[in-house]
Enzyme design. Structure first.
Site, PDB file in Angstrom:
ATOM      1  N   ARG A 118       0.694  -1.149  -0.023  1.00 59.24           N
ATOM      2  CA  ARG A 118      -0.149   0.100   0.122  1.00 59.24           C
ATOM      3  C   ARG A 118       0.772   1.363   0.158  1.00 59.24           C
ATOM      4  O   ARG A 118       0.447   2.249   0.209  1.00 59.24           O
ATOM      5  CB  ARG A 118      -0.929   0.016   1.351  1.00 59.24           C
ATOM      6  CG  ARG A 118      -1.845  -1.112   1.108  1.00 59.24           C
ATOM      7  CD  ARG A 118      -2.973  -0.907   2.151  1.00 59.24           C
ATOM      8  NE  ARG A 118      -4.092  -2.106   1.886  1.00 59.24           N
ATOM      9  CZ  ARG A 118      -4.065  -3.338   2.560  1.00 59.24           C
ATOM     10  NH1 ARG A 118      -3.121  -3.180   3.581  1.00 59.24           N
ATOM     11  NH2 ARG A 118      -4.706  -4.171   2.650  1.00 59.24           N
ATOM     12  N   LYS A 140       2.236  11.193 -11.318  1.00 54.85           N
ATOM     13  CA  LYS A 140       1.328  10.501 -12.046  1.00 54.85           C
ATOM     14  C   LYS A 140       2.168   9.107 -12.453  1.00 54.85           C
ATOM     15  O   LYS A 140       3.354   9.128 -12.960  1.00 54.85           O
ATOM     16  CB  LYS A 140       1.307  11.010 -13.468  1.00 54.85           C
ATOM     17  CG  LYS A 140       0.059  12.167 -13.507  1.00 54.85           C
ATOM     18  CD  LYS A 140      -0.394  12.385 -14.757  1.00 54.85           C
ATOM     19  CE  LYS A 140      -1.795  13.324 -14.702  1.00 54.85           C
ATOM     20  NZ  LYS A 140      -2.231  14.060 -15.989  1.00 54.85           N
ATOM     21  N   GLU A 182       7.425  18.308 -24.957  1.00 50.99           N
ATOM     22  CA  GLU A 182       6.729  18.654 -23.812  1.00 50.99           C
ATOM     23  C   GLU A 182       7.450  19.798 -23.433  1.00 50.99           C
ATOM     24  O   GLU A 182       6.576  20.712 -22.820  1.00 50.99           O
ATOM     25  CB  GLU A 182       7.206  17.639 -22.829  1.00 50.99           C
ATOM     26  CG  GLU A 182       6.340  16.283 -23.036  1.00 50.99           C
ATOM     27  CD  GLU A 182       5.030  15.994 -22.694  1.00 50.99           C
ATOM     28  OE1 GLU A 182       4.322  16.965 -22.591  1.00 50.99           O
ATOM     29  OE2 GLU A 182       4.377  14.880 -22.713  1.00 50.99           O
ATOM     30  N   LYS A 224       5.712  23.126 -14.338  1.00 50.40           N
ATOM     31  CA  LYS A 224       4.927  22.056 -13.872  1.00 50.40           C
ATOM     32  C   LYS A 224       4.914  22.060 -12.391  1.00 50.40           C
ATOM     33  O   LYS A 224       3.635  21.630 -11.938  1.00 50.40           O
ATOM     34  CB  LYS A 224       5.872  20.517 -14.351  1.00 50.40           C
ATOM     35  CG  LYS A 224       5.342  19.415 -13.928  1.00 50.40           C
ATOM     36  CD  LYS A 224       4.800  18.527 -15.032  1.00 50.40           C
ATOM     37  CE  LYS A 224       3.759  17.436 -14.581  1.00 50.40           C
ATOM     38  NZ  LYS A 224       3.877  16.205 -15.207  1.00 50.40           N
ATOM     39  N   GLU A 234      -5.669  16.717 -10.684  1.00 48.03           N
ATOM     40  CA  GLU A 234      -6.044  17.098 -12.160  1.00 48.03           C
ATOM     41  C   GLU A 234      -7.780  17.001 -11.773  1.00 48.03           C
ATOM     42  O   GLU A 234      -8.386  16.546 -12.525  1.00 48.03           O
ATOM     43  CB  GLU A 234      -5.789  15.901 -13.115  1.00 48.03           C
ATOM     44  CG  GLU A 234      -6.087  16.387 -14.256  1.00 48.03           C
ATOM     45  CD  GLU A 234      -5.524  15.627 -15.484  1.00 48.03           C
ATOM     46  OE1 GLU A 234      -4.205  15.342 -15.429  1.00 48.03           O
ATOM     47  OE2 GLU A 234      -6.143  15.308 -16.366  1.00 48.03           O
ATOM     48  N   ARG A 238      -4.467  21.343 -13.766  1.00 50.24           N
ATOM     49  CA  ARG A 238      -3.570  20.243 -14.324  1.00 50.24           C
ATOM     50  C   ARG A 238      -3.966  19.822 -15.660  1.00 50.24           C
ATOM     51  O   ARG A 238      -3.050  19.115 -16.465  1.00 50.24           O
ATOM     52  CB  ARG A 238      -3.470  19.134 -13.233  1.00 50.24           C
ATOM     53  CG  ARG A 238      -2.349  18.066 -13.598  1.00 50.24           C
ATOM     54  CD  ARG A 238      -1.832  17.121 -12.514  1.00 50.24           C
ATOM     55  NE  ARG A 238      -0.838  16.435 -12.900  1.00 50.24           N
ATOM     56  CZ  ARG A 238       0.131  15.702 -12.061  1.00 50.24           C
ATOM     57  NH1 ARG A 238      -0.275  15.570 -10.854  1.00 50.24           N
ATOM     58  NH2 ARG A 238       1.027  15.042 -12.731  1.00 50.24           N
ATOM     59  N   HIS A 249      -2.404  10.202 -27.344  1.00 45.87           N
ATOM     60  CA  HIS A 249      -2.582   8.889 -26.876  1.00 45.87           C
ATOM     61  C   HIS A 249      -3.358   7.918 -28.015  1.00 45.87           C
ATOM     62  O   HIS A 249      -3.093   6.851 -28.012  1.00 45.87           O
ATOM     63  CB  HIS A 249      -3.400   8.908 -25.583  1.00 45.87           C
ATOM     64  CG  HIS A 249      -2.580   9.468 -24.373  1.00 45.87           C
ATOM     65  ND1 HIS A 249      -3.136   9.788 -23.263  1.00 45.87           N
ATOM     66  CD2 HIS A 249      -1.366   9.699 -24.231  1.00 45.87           C
ATOM     67  CE1 HIS A 249      -2.238  10.413 -22.326  1.00 45.87           C
ATOM     68  NE2 HIS A 249      -1.022  10.431 -22.967  1.00 45.87           N
ATOM     69  N   HIS A 262       6.362   8.908 -27.122  1.00 47.40           N
ATOM     70  CA  HIS A 262       5.342   9.819 -26.461  1.00 47.40           C
ATOM     71  C   HIS A 262       5.497  11.098 -27.052  1.00 47.40           C
ATOM     72  O   HIS A 262       4.468  11.722 -27.250  1.00 47.40           O
ATOM     73  CB  HIS A 262       5.373   9.883 -24.943  1.00 47.40           C
ATOM     74  CG  HIS A 262       4.366  10.636 -24.293  1.00 47.40           C
ATOM     75  ND1 HIS A 262       2.924  10.310 -24.621  1.00 47.40           N
ATOM     76  CD2 HIS A 262       4.507  11.584 -23.306  1.00 47.40           C
ATOM     77  CE1 HIS A 262       2.279  11.220 -23.863  1.00 47.40           C
ATOM     78  NE2 HIS A 262       3.048  12.070 -23.196  1.00 47.40           N
TER      79      HIS A 262
HETATM   80  N1  GLY Z   1       2.042  14.848 -17.913  1.00 46.35           N
HETATM   81  C1  GLY Z   1       0.781  15.291 -17.683  1.00 46.35           C
HETATM   82  C2  GLY Z   1       0.924  15.320 -15.930  1.00 46.35           C
HETATM   83  O1  GLY Z   1       1.684  15.036 -15.356  1.00 46.35           O
HETATM   84  O2  GLY Z   1      -0.222  16.113 -15.505  1.00 46.35           O
END
Ligand code: GLY
Length: 359
Positions: A118, A140, A182, A224, A234, A238, A249, A262
């Site tokens: 966990r 993420k 990116e 970021k 998010e 975000r 994607h 990617h």
């Molecule tokens: N790569 C997009 C994010 O981390 O939200």
């Protein structure tokens, strides 16, 4: 070395950026609580950097898992290899997992850390430009499913991110360009001044000018970190970090994971998003031209594969985390430097872009 904080209350952590950080044992040890450490890496990175990382961990009980390289291996099956090692070596809850690699290794290792008993601590050591500016920051984690990219995962923050810019010396040109996609994204979604800087400095970045790369990595990480601090899971802003990602994607899933990097898929998807933003009346023709020109100069593809029909795109885009009640929702641009939150898009307009914006 420069340090930036991702401010998330008691889950806050530093991003260290600089030359030669891989060999600074103290950076690791200050974030490792107990003796057991598992380093997860891949077949490409292991011969280059694994020994140097292990050399910083003298006095710890270390094991290693070396995974195959490539997006097609970011799967539940491969994830299980990490659990096998953790269990075979009787790792406990205070053990630390170190992710040494690009986005695939960071995502899969972070998800293993999130799930094992966990949750155990983990450290990100990103070795690609894309991982240094995006995927290693923000928590993420996850794996792909054959029907959808990153569909199984968790938000789980690392203890720290150690971004050694020297490791970019061994990065393939194609991977460097993928990372630039990116980086350009941050300029487009929230930092118009940075976008202009990128237009002026893209050749220096491609030539791996150290100062230019350091500036671009730091500016990207600051952007970021600010977004993640405001909206970790998010529910709002975000999502803007996903500019071009729904199209991208679809390309990655539709063409088979690993066929497009990617960042390459994101570059194409961002051009599609820009085309759609123009059709919405938000971007000017000259804005779209600037965007497409910058991706081209960064040696990135800008047109989707002809093998994917608009109908296939629509089907693939119907599996996306931003969709609500089956409606496709996209991040679009109001201007260079200003992204929208997810917006529902009329299917016929989306189809127009998918049919028009092809090579
Ligand atoms: N790569 C997009 C994010 O981390 O939200």
């Amino acid at each position: 070395m420069n340090t930036f904080q991702v401010a998330l209350g008691n889950r806050s952590y530093p991003i260290y950026i600089g030359c030669g950080l891989l060999d600074q044992a103290e950076l690791y040890t200050r974030h490792i609580k107990a003796k057991q450490v598992l380093v997860v890496t891949d077949e490409k990175i292991a011969p280059l950097y694994l020994d140097r990382v292990l050399a910083q961990l003298k006095g710890y009980k270390t094991t290693q898992v070396i995974l195959p390289d490539g997006e097609q291996h970011k799967s539940l099956d491969v994830l299980n290899q990490i659990f096998d090692d953790l269990l075979a070596n009787k790792f406990g809850r205070s053990a630390t997992l170190i992710a040494l690699g690009g986005g695939v290794i960071g995502d899969i290792s972070g998800f293993a850390a999130a799930c094992y008993q966990r949750g155990i601590p983990f450290i990100q050591i990103p070795t690609t430009l894309l991982a240094q500016v995006d995927s290693s920051v923000g928590g993420k984690t996850g794996v792909n499913h054959p029907l959808g990219k990153n569909m199984i995962g968790a938000f789980y923050q690392p203890q720290c991110v150690i971004a050694d810019t020297n490791v970019l010396d061994t990065l393939e040109d194609r991977q460097l360009s993928a990372g630039l996609a990116e980086i350009i994204k941050y300029g487009l979604i929230r930092d118009a001044e940075f976008f202009s800087w990128l237009e002026a400095n893209i050749d220096a970045l491609l030539a791996r000018d150290k100062q230019a790369l350091a500036f671009a990595i730091e500016r990207s990480c600051v952007n970021k970190a600010e977004v993640v601090a405001e909206d970790e899971t998010e529910s709002g802003i975000r999502a803007t970090l996903n500019l071009g990602h729904t199209f991208g994607h679809a390309i990655e899933t539709g063409m088979g994971y690993g066929e497009y990097l990617h960042g390459e898929a994101v570059a194409i998807g961002t051009c599609q998003a820009a085309d759609l933003s123009r059709r919405k009346g938000w971007l000017k023709d000259s804005d779209v031209e600037r965007i497409v020109a910058l991706f081209k100069r960064a040696k990135l593809p800008v047109y989707p594969p002809n093998a994917l029909s608009p109908e296939q795109f629509l089907e693939l885009m119907s599996v996306d985390k931003k969709n609500v009640d089956g409606e496709v929702r996209l991040i679009l641009l109001k201007a260079i430097g200003l992204a929208t939150l997810p917006v529902g898009v009329d299917e016929s307009l989306l189809h127009t872009t998918l049919a028009f914006y092809r090579s």
